[in-house]
Design an enzyme around this catalytic site. Sequence first.
Site, PDB file in Angstrom:
ATOM      1  CG  ASP A  22     -13.487  88.139   3.501  1.00 34.86           C
ATOM      2  OD1 ASP A  22     -13.924  86.976   3.468  1.00 34.86           O
ATOM      3  OD2 ASP A  22     -13.636  88.877   4.483  1.00 34.86           O
ATOM      4  CG  ASP A  23     -15.382  84.527   2.221  1.00 40.98           C
ATOM      5  OD1 ASP A  23     -14.585  84.310   3.140  1.00 40.98           O
ATOM      6  OD2 ASP A  23     -16.593  84.760   2.407  1.00 40.98           O
ATOM      7  CB  CYS A  62     -13.298  85.415   8.460  1.00 39.03           C
ATOM      8  SG  CYS A  62     -12.583  87.031   8.681  1.00 39.03           S
ATOM      9  CG  HIS A 117     -14.345  89.296  11.329  1.00 40.34           C
ATOM     10  ND1 HIS A 117     -14.972  88.557  10.365  1.00 40.34           N
ATOM     11  CD2 HIS A 117     -15.097  89.163  12.461  1.00 40.34           C
ATOM     12  CE1 HIS A 117     -16.057  87.991  10.860  1.00 40.34           C
ATOM     13  NE2 HIS A 117     -16.152  88.352  12.137  1.00 40.34           N
ATOM     14  CG  ASP A 288     -10.490  85.065   4.603  1.00 36.70           C
ATOM     15  OD1 ASP A 288     -10.860  84.672   3.473  1.00 36.70           O
ATOM     16  OD2 ASP A 288     -11.246  85.706   5.368  1.00 36.70           O
ATOM     17  CG  ASN A 289     -12.498  81.647   4.432  1.00 30.28           C
ATOM     18  OD1 ASN A 289     -12.528  82.441   5.363  1.00 30.28           O
ATOM     19  ND2 ASN A 289     -13.326  81.754   3.395  1.00 30.28           N
TER      20      ASN A 289
END
Length: 455
Positions: A22-23, A62, A117, A288-289
């Site tokens: 994540d991130d 996300c 999410h 995801d980003n």
Amino acid sequence: MLLLAFYSRAQQQPNIIFILADDLGYSELGCYGNSFNETPALDRLAREGMRFTSFYAAAPVCSPYRAALMTGQYPARIGITDYLRPRAARHLDTSYVTLAELLKAQGYRTGIVGKWHLSGYIKEGAPEETLPDQHGFDEVLVSENRGIGEGTYFYPYDFNREIRKQLPGPQEFITDRQNEEALGFIRRNGKQPFFLFLSHYAVHTTVHGKPGLVRHFQQKKNAGSSPPTQQNPGNDPYNKWPAGSKASGNNPHLAAQLKTIDDGVAAIVSLLKELGLDQNTLLIFTSDNGGETTITTNAPLRGGKSTLYEGGVREPFIAWWPGNIKANAVCKQPLANYDIYPTLMALTGGAGNHQPLDGISFVPLFGNPQAALPPRNFYWHYPLDQPHFLGGRSAGSIRSGAWKLISFFDDGHKELYNLDEDPGEQTDLSAKYPSRVAGLDTALRNWQKNVQASH
């Protein structure tokens, strides 16, 4: 021989492990040029498999990324274009055939470990919710049922207060717990085809690593530093916002969290080899980003999470499948995460007539990273009522070959870049090539109409 082995093995329905950080920014892994963080297991996967250098997230935040992953569609077509708030009424509708449902129909045992999410949460006041068990996952392990913003990494967990501690020792770290749950899923389901979605909460801010690992990285040359915040004046290493957690570069907490993710990858690969499953398991690792620019940099790319610059949407992506994916290979072809659904559909023989797919299969690249794929444009749609707190603005974007146009919805101005010559997007060429701007903008607007993108 590689292609023959690949297609022979593919007919045996490979196990699929999809690990999502994540991130995690583009340049956080050693194999992507980072010299501070320590990612030996992931670097080894890259040496033994294929590393992609132009793999895109469908959005710079996300929830829309995850919607595209689960459906094979543009987020704009689905209508999820921003991250979902805890009380959001919007959620991924159960009318979609998700990736888990697609594989389950092919006889796969499906499991998610961690972050979903794709819904608001009833326990936070949302009118309804659709959690992973309603989208084809047989096993839902340590997944959230409340909001995850500023979530805790040490037990007890704010995002799911019903989770009970299982790991030994006085403190349980959620990334360790996720790694153990992933290993347990593989052990339980290794005698049939399985799909495991290991969806990490790390390294989402506020970053917070295990104290021993944090100390290790704090002692390294050029380690970033920051004082504990007013919320943690005693610098308790197990409470949020301790010293170093807000360091703007070489963040020791981010590095510690990433090392725990990497340790889990090493353990998964070791177990696959122990069980004799490594030759028939496709393992993918990505993010995801882009990373948050308050605590890291995505250099040489510009920007980060919440922006449509390359640093917000270009991700690390590693695919590993011994004997079936060309080893120590680099693929430079642009791809996007909505391509994962049709790729796994092609590998497993799933039927694809249930919903329109915006992605394409990139299976041919596994044997030859230069294999020809159909020419196409890439599109992003990120409308915002107000700027993101990390600086992202309401905008849309198109990449066509080497050319990328960003069209800002808030003030109407446009920026044009040649990514082959300027991957860091430092030189805006819009004034120099107005006809190219006009052509790309028309293509972007036509696409928005075609997918019924909302503003």
